[in-house]
Design a protein around this motif. Structure first.
Motif, short mmCIF file in Angstrom:
data_model
loop_
_atom_site.label_atom_id
_atom_site.label_comp_id
_atom_site.label_asym_id
_atom_site.label_seq_id
_atom_site.Cartn_x
_atom_site.Cartn_y
_atom_site.Cartn_z
N THR A 25 0.83 -1.20 0.00
CA THR A 25 0.00 0.00 0.00
C THR A 25 0.87 1.26 0.00
O THR A 25 0.61 2.20 -0.76
CB THR A 25 -0.94 0.00 1.22
OG1 THR A 25 -1.79 -1.14 1.15
CG2 THR A 25 -1.79 1.26 1.28
N LEU A 26 1.90 1.28 0.85
CA LEU A 26 2.80 2.44 0.89
C LEU A 26 3.51 2.63 -0.44
O LEU A 26 3.61 3.76 -0.95
CB LEU A 26 3.82 2.27 2.02
CG LEU A 26 3.28 2.36 3.43
CD1 LEU A 26 4.34 1.92 4.44
CD2 LEU A 26 2.81 3.78 3.73
N ARG A 66 4.23 14.35 -2.02
CA ARG A 66 2.81 14.38 -1.66
C ARG A 66 2.45 13.22 -0.74
O ARG A 66 1.72 13.38 0.22
CB ARG A 66 1.94 14.35 -2.90
CG ARG A 66 1.84 15.69 -3.55
CD ARG A 66 0.61 15.82 -4.44
NE ARG A 66 0.57 17.17 -4.98
CZ ARG A 66 1.20 17.57 -6.07
NH1 ARG A 66 1.92 16.71 -6.76
NH2 ARG A 66 1.13 18.81 -6.47
N ALA A 67 2.96 12.04 -1.05
CA ALA A 67 2.65 10.86 -0.24
C ALA A 67 3.14 11.01 1.20
O ALA A 67 2.52 10.50 2.12
CB ALA A 67 3.25 9.61 -0.87
N ILE A 105 1.92 6.50 -6.96
CA ILE A 105 0.83 7.27 -7.55
C ILE A 105 0.93 8.75 -7.22
O ILE A 105 0.76 9.61 -8.09
CB ILE A 105 -0.53 6.70 -7.08
CG1 ILE A 105 -0.71 5.26 -7.57
CG2 ILE A 105 -1.69 7.58 -7.54
CD1 ILE A 105 -0.65 5.08 -9.07
N GLU A 106 1.22 9.08 -5.96
CA GLU A 106 1.22 10.47 -5.53
C GLU A 106 2.58 11.15 -5.66
O GLU A 106 2.67 12.36 -5.63
CB GLU A 106 0.75 10.57 -4.08
CG GLU A 106 -0.67 10.12 -3.87
CD GLU A 106 -1.08 10.23 -2.42
OE1 GLU A 106 -0.39 10.90 -1.62
OE2 GLU A 106 -2.12 9.65 -2.07
N GLN A 159 1.09 4.00 -2.95
CA GLN A 159 0.78 5.41 -2.65
C GLN A 159 1.93 6.32 -3.09
O GLN A 159 1.69 7.36 -3.70
CB GLN A 159 0.51 5.58 -1.15
CG GLN A 159 0.12 6.98 -0.77
CD GLN A 159 -0.21 7.09 0.71
OE1 GLN A 159 -0.19 6.12 1.45
NE2 GLN A 159 -0.53 8.29 1.15
#
Length: 98
Positions: free
Chosen positions: A74-75, A86-87, A81-82, A78
């Motif tokens: 998940t990290l 931003r993440a 994608i970000e 994230q």
């Protein structure tokens, strides 16, 4: 995985994993996006993402972090994608570009 991806691990195994990530990027993401939309060269993007994935997995395995495999996935997703700033909540750092 620790033995294969650790500091004394099998480099060919790491490369096979990187190649699998690259193949998945091509099949699942890049095949659906027109290459002319990309702002940076495709080879740079692929190298960055695949190296980041392998690097974070190695870090996780070598440092015995308390994160579960699902949490790490998940990290990683994230961050991918970000973007890292931003993440991590450092989007204000990006204002220097404006």
């Amino acid at each position: 995985m620790k033995v294969l991806l650790g500091p004394n691990g099998d480099i060919s195994f790491q490369e096979k994993n990187r190649q699998l990530l690259i193949k998945n990027m091509h099949e699942r993401i890049l095949a659906q996006v027109p290459l002319e939309r990309l702002i940076i060269p495709i080879d740079i993007l692929i190298m960055y993402v695949s190296s980041a994935h392998i690097g974070l997995i190695r870090y996780w395995l070598e440092n015995n972090t308390q994160h579960t495999p699902k949490e790490m996935a998940t990290l990683l997703f994230q961050i991918m994608i970000e973007g890292p700033f931003r993440a991590s909540g450092l989007e204000d750092f990006l204002k220097w570009r404006e």
